[in-house]
Design a protein around this motif. Structure first.
Motif, PDB file in Angstrom:
ATOM      1  N   ASP A 263       0.804  -1.225   0.000  1.00  0.00           N
ATOM      2  CA  ASP A 263       0.000   0.000   0.000  1.00  0.00           C
ATOM      3  C   ASP A 263       0.833   1.270   0.000  1.00  0.00           C
ATOM      4  OD1 ASP A 263      -2.797  -1.137   0.233  1.00  0.00           O
ATOM      5  OD2 ASP A 263      -1.852  -2.066   1.966  1.00  0.00           O
ATOM      6  N   ASN A 264       2.031   1.233  -0.579  1.00  0.00           N
ATOM      7  CA  ASN A 264       2.817   2.450  -0.743  1.00  0.00           C
ATOM      8  C   ASN A 264       2.356   3.179  -2.007  1.00  0.00           C
ATOM      9  OD1 ASN A 264       4.879   2.073   1.541  1.00  0.00           O
ATOM     10  ND2 ASN A 264       4.932   0.111   0.466  1.00  0.00           N
ATOM     11  N   GLN A 265       2.433   4.504  -1.990  1.00  0.00           N
ATOM     12  CA  GLN A 265       1.734   5.287  -2.997  1.00  0.00           C
ATOM     13  C   GLN A 265       2.375   5.252  -4.381  1.00  0.00           C
ATOM     14  OE1 GLN A 265      -1.306   7.025  -2.679  1.00  0.00           O
ATOM     15  NE2 GLN A 265      -1.360   5.717  -0.881  1.00  0.00           N
ATOM     16  N   VAL A 266       3.656   4.939  -4.481  1.00  0.00           N
ATOM     17  CA  VAL A 266       4.283   4.825  -5.801  1.00  0.00           C
ATOM     18  C   VAL A 266       4.739   3.375  -6.006  1.00  0.00           C
ATOM     19  CG1 VAL A 266       6.077   5.658  -7.365  1.00  0.00           C
ATOM     20  CG2 VAL A 266       4.944   7.254  -5.799  1.00  0.00           C
ATOM     21  N   ALA A 267       5.854   2.989  -5.412  1.00  0.00           N
ATOM     22  CA  ALA A 267       6.384   1.631  -5.625  1.00  0.00           C
ATOM     23  C   ALA A 267       6.657   0.948  -4.299  1.00  0.00           C
ATOM     24  CB  ALA A 267       7.666   1.686  -6.456  1.00  0.00           C
ATOM     25  N   GLY A 268       6.552  -0.370  -4.316  1.00  0.00           N
ATOM     26  CA  GLY A 268       6.982  -1.129  -3.156  1.00  0.00           C
ATOM     27  C   GLY A 268       8.483  -1.036  -2.984  1.00  0.00           C
ATOM     28  N   ILE A 269       9.244  -1.366  -4.042  1.00  0.00           N
ATOM     29  CA  ILE A 269      10.697  -1.258  -4.048  1.00  0.00           C
ATOM     30  C   ILE A 269      11.103  -0.504  -5.307  1.00  0.00           C
ATOM     31  CG2 ILE A 269      12.886  -2.505  -4.170  1.00  0.00           C
ATOM     32  CD1 ILE A 269      11.526  -4.829  -2.718  1.00  0.00           C
ATOM     33  N   ILE A 279      16.926  -8.979  -4.291  1.00  0.00           N
ATOM     34  CA  ILE A 279      15.560  -8.745  -3.800  1.00  0.00           C
ATOM     35  C   ILE A 279      14.912 -10.113  -3.684  1.00  0.00           C
ATOM     36  CG2 ILE A 279      13.368  -7.605  -4.269  1.00  0.00           C
ATOM     37  CD1 ILE A 279      14.902  -5.531  -5.900  1.00  0.00           C
ATOM     38  N   LEU A 280      14.781 -10.619  -2.457  1.00  0.00           N
ATOM     39  CA  LEU A 280      14.484 -12.028  -2.235  1.00  0.00           C
ATOM     40  C   LEU A 280      13.301 -12.209  -1.291  1.00  0.00           C
ATOM     41  CD1 LEU A 280      18.165 -13.119  -1.439  1.00  0.00           C
ATOM     42  CD2 LEU A 280      17.069 -13.100  -3.684  1.00  0.00           C
ATOM     43  N   SER A 281      12.339 -13.011  -1.711  1.00  0.00           N
ATOM     44  CA  SER A 281      11.294 -13.553  -0.818  1.00  0.00           C
ATOM     45  C   SER A 281      10.509 -12.469  -0.094  1.00  0.00           C
ATOM     46  CB  SER A 281      11.917 -14.522   0.200  1.00  0.00           C
ATOM     47  OG  SER A 281      12.574 -15.574  -0.471  1.00  0.00           O
ATOM     48  N   ASN A 282      10.255 -11.355  -0.743  1.00  0.00           N
ATOM     49  CA  ASN A 282       9.435 -10.311  -0.157  1.00  0.00           C
ATOM     50  C   ASN A 282       7.978 -10.476  -0.574  1.00  0.00           C
ATOM     51  OD1 ASN A 282      11.660  -8.362   0.913  1.00  0.00           O
ATOM     52  ND2 ASN A 282      12.290  -8.867  -1.170  1.00  0.00           N
ATOM     53  N   ASP A 283       7.069 -10.001   0.279  1.00  0.00           N
ATOM     54  CA  ASP A 283       5.645  -9.956  -0.044  1.00  0.00           C
ATOM     55  C   ASP A 283       5.319  -8.519  -0.417  1.00  0.00           C
ATOM     56  OD1 ASP A 283       2.962 -10.319  -0.340  1.00  0.00           O
ATOM     57  OD2 ASP A 283       2.557 -10.872   1.738  1.00  0.00           O
ATOM     58  N   ILE A 284       5.138  -8.278  -1.719  1.00  0.00           N
ATOM     59  CA  ILE A 284       4.993  -6.918  -2.257  1.00  0.00           C
ATOM     60  C   ILE A 284       3.583  -6.814  -2.829  1.00  0.00           C
ATOM     61  CG2 ILE A 284       5.971  -5.239  -3.858  1.00  0.00           C
ATOM     62  CD1 ILE A 284       8.566  -6.952  -3.795  1.00  0.00           C
ATOM     63  N   ARG A 285       2.659  -6.229  -2.061  1.00  0.00           N
ATOM     64  CA  ARG A 285       1.243  -6.280  -2.402  1.00  0.00           C
ATOM     65  C   ARG A 285       0.606  -4.892  -2.446  1.00  0.00           C
ATOM     66  NH1 ARG A 285      -1.182  -7.793   1.821  1.00  0.00           N
ATOM     67  NH2 ARG A 285       0.491  -8.475   3.200  1.00  0.00           N
ATOM     68  N   SER A 286      -0.293  -4.705  -3.401  1.00  0.00           N
ATOM     69  CA  SER A 286      -1.239  -3.576  -3.403  1.00  0.00           C
ATOM     70  C   SER A 286      -0.543  -2.229  -3.336  1.00  0.00           C
ATOM     71  CB  SER A 286      -2.233  -3.721  -2.238  1.00  0.00           C
ATOM     72  OG  SER A 286      -2.956  -4.925  -2.337  1.00  0.00           O
ATOM     73  N   ASN A 287       0.631  -2.114  -3.970  1.00  0.00           N
ATOM     74  CA  ASN A 287       1.255  -0.805  -4.077  1.00  0.00           C
ATOM     75  C   ASN A 287       0.608  -0.039  -5.229  1.00  0.00           C
ATOM     76  OD1 ASN A 287       3.515  -0.925  -1.964  1.00  0.00           O
ATOM     77  ND2 ASN A 287       3.694  -2.876  -3.054  1.00  0.00           N
ATOM     78  N   ASN A 307       6.573 -12.466  -3.859  1.00  0.00           N
ATOM     79  CA  ASN A 307       5.161 -12.398  -4.216  1.00  0.00           C
ATOM     80  C   ASN A 307       4.865 -10.953  -4.598  1.00  0.00           C
ATOM     81  OD1 ASN A 307       2.261 -13.388  -4.185  1.00  0.00           O
ATOM     82  ND2 ASN A 307       2.167 -11.704  -2.724  1.00  0.00           N
ATOM     83  N   ILE A 308       4.508 -10.728  -5.851  1.00  0.00           N
ATOM     84  CA  ILE A 308       4.280  -9.382  -6.372  1.00  0.00           C
ATOM     85  C   ILE A 308       2.859  -9.349  -6.916  1.00  0.00           C
ATOM     86  CG2 ILE A 308       5.104  -7.613  -7.974  1.00  0.00           C
ATOM     87  CD1 ILE A 308       7.774  -9.273  -8.031  1.00  0.00           C
ATOM     88  N   SER A 309       1.959  -8.665  -6.213  1.00  0.00           N
ATOM     89  CA  SER A 309       0.546  -8.816  -6.553  1.00  0.00           C
ATOM     90  C   SER A 309      -0.221  -7.516  -6.376  1.00  0.00           C
ATOM     91  CB  SER A 309      -0.090  -9.906  -5.676  1.00  0.00           C
ATOM     92  OG  SER A 309      -0.020  -9.554  -4.306  1.00  0.00           O
ATOM     93  N   LYS A 310      -1.315  -7.424  -7.119  1.00  0.00           N
ATOM     94  CA  LYS A 310      -2.359  -6.413  -6.960  1.00  0.00           C
ATOM     95  C   LYS A 310      -1.859  -4.987  -7.105  1.00  0.00           C
ATOM     96  CE  LYS A 310      -5.417  -9.279  -4.085  1.00  0.00           C
ATOM     97  NZ  LYS A 310      -6.471  -9.367  -5.103  1.00  0.00           N
ATOM     98  N   ARG A 328       6.201 -14.839  -7.932  1.00  0.00           N
ATOM     99  CA  ARG A 328       4.782 -15.003  -8.213  1.00  0.00           C
ATOM    100  C   ARG A 328       4.224 -13.650  -8.625  1.00  0.00           C
ATOM    101  NH1 ARG A 328       6.256 -17.693  -3.671  1.00  0.00           N
ATOM    102  NH2 ARG A 328       5.762 -19.911  -3.504  1.00  0.00           N
ATOM    103  N   LEU A 329       3.854 -13.513  -9.870  1.00  0.00           N
ATOM    104  CA  LEU A 329       3.248 -12.282 -10.390  1.00  0.00           C
ATOM    105  C   LEU A 329       1.761 -12.539 -10.532  1.00  0.00           C
ATOM    106  CD1 LEU A 329       6.286 -11.983 -12.499  1.00  0.00           C
ATOM    107  CD2 LEU A 329       5.334  -9.854 -11.612  1.00  0.00           C
ATOM    108  N   ILE A 330       1.002 -12.063  -9.542  1.00  0.00           N
ATOM    109  CA  ILE A 330      -0.388 -12.452  -9.394  1.00  0.00           C
ATOM    110  C   ILE A 330      -1.284 -11.218  -9.396  1.00  0.00           C
ATOM    111  CG2 ILE A 330      -2.052 -13.721  -7.975  1.00  0.00           C
ATOM    112  CD1 ILE A 330       0.249 -15.452  -9.043  1.00  0.00           C
ATOM    113  N   ASP A 331      -2.233 -11.178 -10.312  1.00  0.00           N
ATOM    114  CA  ASP A 331      -3.323 -10.202 -10.259  1.00  0.00           C
ATOM    115  C   ASP A 331      -2.838  -8.766 -10.343  1.00  0.00           C
ATOM    116  OD1 ASP A 331      -5.973  -9.429 -10.138  1.00  0.00           O
ATOM    117  OD2 ASP A 331      -6.070  -9.460  -7.955  1.00  0.00           O
ATOM    118  N   ASN A 332      -1.755  -8.525 -11.111  1.00  0.00           N
ATOM    119  CA  ASN A 332      -1.385  -7.164 -11.459  1.00  0.00           C
ATOM    120  C   ASN A 332      -2.077  -6.797 -12.774  1.00  0.00           C
ATOM    121  OD1 ASN A 332       0.818  -6.703  -9.358  1.00  0.00           O
ATOM    122  ND2 ASN A 332       1.531  -8.569 -10.361  1.00  0.00           N
ATOM    123  N   VAL A 333      -2.462  -5.540 -12.922  1.00  0.00           N
ATOM    124  CA  VAL A 333      -3.135  -5.136 -14.162  1.00  0.00           C
ATOM    125  C   VAL A 333      -2.210  -5.387 -15.350  1.00  0.00           C
ATOM    126  CG1 VAL A 333      -4.193  -3.225 -15.406  1.00  0.00           C
ATOM    127  CG2 VAL A 333      -4.541  -3.436 -12.942  1.00  0.00           C
TER     128      VAL A 333
END
Length: 510
Positions: A263-269, A279-287, A307-310, A328-333
């Motif tokens: 939920d960061n406003q621009v990018a997760g990383i 960049i290893l084993s991070n949960d990067i969601r809904s940025n 996990n890079i999603s949403k 895992r690239l899941i449910d990104n537009v």
């Protein structure tokens, strides 16, 4: 004090990482406990002093190794210039906006249990090592809450450094600068600071940033100019106004692992001109814009097991020679935008990434995917662009954000009648618009929700008798668009006369 924690990379086809995470936590806990134990053992025969109203006077009168207990009350600024333990028991330290509240100018100083507020700096360490700053609350300072200036081998643990630098230019919760190396920054809270939760600037090396909570800043963790070989691990980084983690300008060979970044406003990383990072084993969601953003000359990074999603864009990369696998690239537009020359899989049998929009089959195996028998990888590559592809996309993660589950279209209709269309659609994110069209003509209609389905009518008045098809277009609230052929129908001539007879009559009139 150089701290190195063991690491085990986690792949989609690898073993569970719980054991190595537990061992890292045990190692880290023992490291902190050992450092504090050593500090206390030095003071085994030292005096314990209860400070009066003037803490500085008590410090000046103490001998190296003494412990000073500061009881409840509000105290002015002080400087620690000898090896001491200072313990706050309900003590608050305040200073003007041009002074540091607590200045540490000697090695092996321990500061614990204070509330610190309103100074230019909260707690400042200058050219010191072996210090421990723990269990303090630092808030309302004009610039950094806790700052390390050319200070190495210190522990900053279990502090709350929030709401600092919220006016003016905006500053830091915790700030390391000018070759502050080998520090342990662990289990702190740094929320809602003016710009940065934790900031490393100008050649800060080998620091470990672990287990911190970094919310509501401009940036969660920010590294600037030549900060290398640092570990950013196991932090919760969310709701920051720009990027969760941001590395800029020759911040190379850092490790970013096992963080939750949401939920960061621009990018997760975000990486800018920074290469050879892991960049290893991070949960990067809904940025809000990008999961991972790699810009400029940020070459040679490894992005693995995340996990890079949403997000609107899962990974945006304009650099080259980066490798992306086991993610895992899941449910990104948009899953990936690659404007460089990058690798999207490791050699077989490690393989590629899991894609929620990959719909291939797995009937063959081997490096060339030409041996009968499944191996968990898709038989056809997942295209990235005209230069790159994932040769071994991982099966089993397909997700359709929009799915048409049922339709109703008449098989036959007389020319001039309205063609009634009903469709039942499932959407993960909710639908913003549904429409239908006849590709062979310009007929188009928007469908509206009626109960549990969408419906609308297409005109056939201008259609010649013959066979036609209907295509549904559905767009969800996050920008996904599904276009699908849902059926075919036949247009017959109007009742009472044939189309040919009507045309003959028209020709006769002319």
């Amino acid at each position: 004090m150089s701290i190195r924690l063991s690491r085990q990379r986690t792949r989609l086809h690898g073993v569970s990482k719980e054991t190595c995470v537990h061992l890292r936590d045990v190692t880290l806990g023992l490291c902190i406990a050992f450092t504090l134990l050593m500090a206390l053992s030095i003071t085994g025969t030292a005096a314990t002093i209860h400070a009066g109203s003037d803490v500085q006077r008590s410090i000046d009168a103490a001998s190296p190794g003494d412990t000073i207990i500061v009881g409840p009350g509000v105290y002015g600024k002080f400087t620690v210039n000898k090896r001491l333990n200072l313990i706050g028991e309900g003590a608050t330290v305040v200073a003007s906006s041009s002074d540091a509240c607590i200045s540490v100018e000697a090695d092996m100083v321990n500061i614990s249990g204070f509330t610190v507020r309103n100074g230019l700096y909260g707690i400042r360490l200058s050219r010191v090592s072996g210090c421990s700053i723990t269990n303090n609350t630092v808030t309302g300072c004009k610039q950094p809450g806790i700052v390390l200036l050319t200070s190495s081998g210190n522990i900053i643990a279990n502090n709350n450094a929030s709401y600092n630098g919220v006016v003016g230019e905006g500053w830091y919760g915790i700030y390391l600068t000018d070759s502050s190396n080998d520090n342990l920054i662990v289990n702190n809270i740094a929320n809602n600071n003016g710009a940065y939760g934790i900031h490393l600037s100008t050649s800060c090396l080998n620091n470990t940033i672990k287990g911190n909570i970094l919310n509501g800043n401009m940036y969660g963790v920010y590294m600037f100019t030549g900060c290398s070989k640092n570990i950013i691990e196991g932090n919760l980084i969310s709701g920051n106004k720009a990027n969760g983690i941001d590395l800029r300008f020759n911040c190379n060979r850092n490790t970013i692992r096992d963080n939750i970044i949401t939920d960061n406003q621009v990018a997760g990383i975000s990486l800018l001109d920074s290469g050879e990072n892991e960049i290893l084993s991070n949960d990067i969601r809904s940025n809000i814009r990008f999961g991972i953003q790699i810009q400029g000359r940020s070459d040679g990074n490894t992005v693995e097991g995340n996990n890079i999603s949403k997000s609107p864009t899962g990974i945006f990369v304009e650099s080259s020679s980066n490798i992306f696998h086991s993610n895992r690239l899941i449910d990104n537009v948009v899953q990936v935008v690659d404007r460089g020359e990058n690798a999207w899989n490791a050699p077989y049998p490690v393989g590629g990434n899991a894609w929620s929009d990959y719909s291939g089959v797995d009937e063959r195996s081997g490096p060339a995917q030409d041996v009968p028998g499944a191996d968990g990888f898709g038989d056809t590559p997942r295209e990235i662009n005209n230069r790159s592809r994932d040769m071994y996309p991982v099966m089993g993660y397909e997700l359709k954000p929009i799915r048409i589950i049922n339709v109703s279209v008449p098989e036959e209709i007389e020319a001039g009648e309205e063609l009634l269309i009903n469709t039942w659609i499932e959407s993960v994110n909710g639908l913003s618009q549904v429409s239908a069209r006849i590709p062979e003509s310009r007929s188009y209609v928007r469908l509206y929700q009626v109960g549990d389905h969408y419906e609308g009518s297409l005109t056939t008045a201008l259609l010649d008798p013959g066979e036609y098809s209907v295509v549904i277009t559905a767009t969800d609230r996050r920008g996904y668009e599904l276009e699908e052929l849902i059926g075919e129908f036949r247009v017959t001539p109007r009742a009472g006369r044939s189309f040919e007879a009507a045309m003959d009559q028209l020709r006769g009139r002319s």
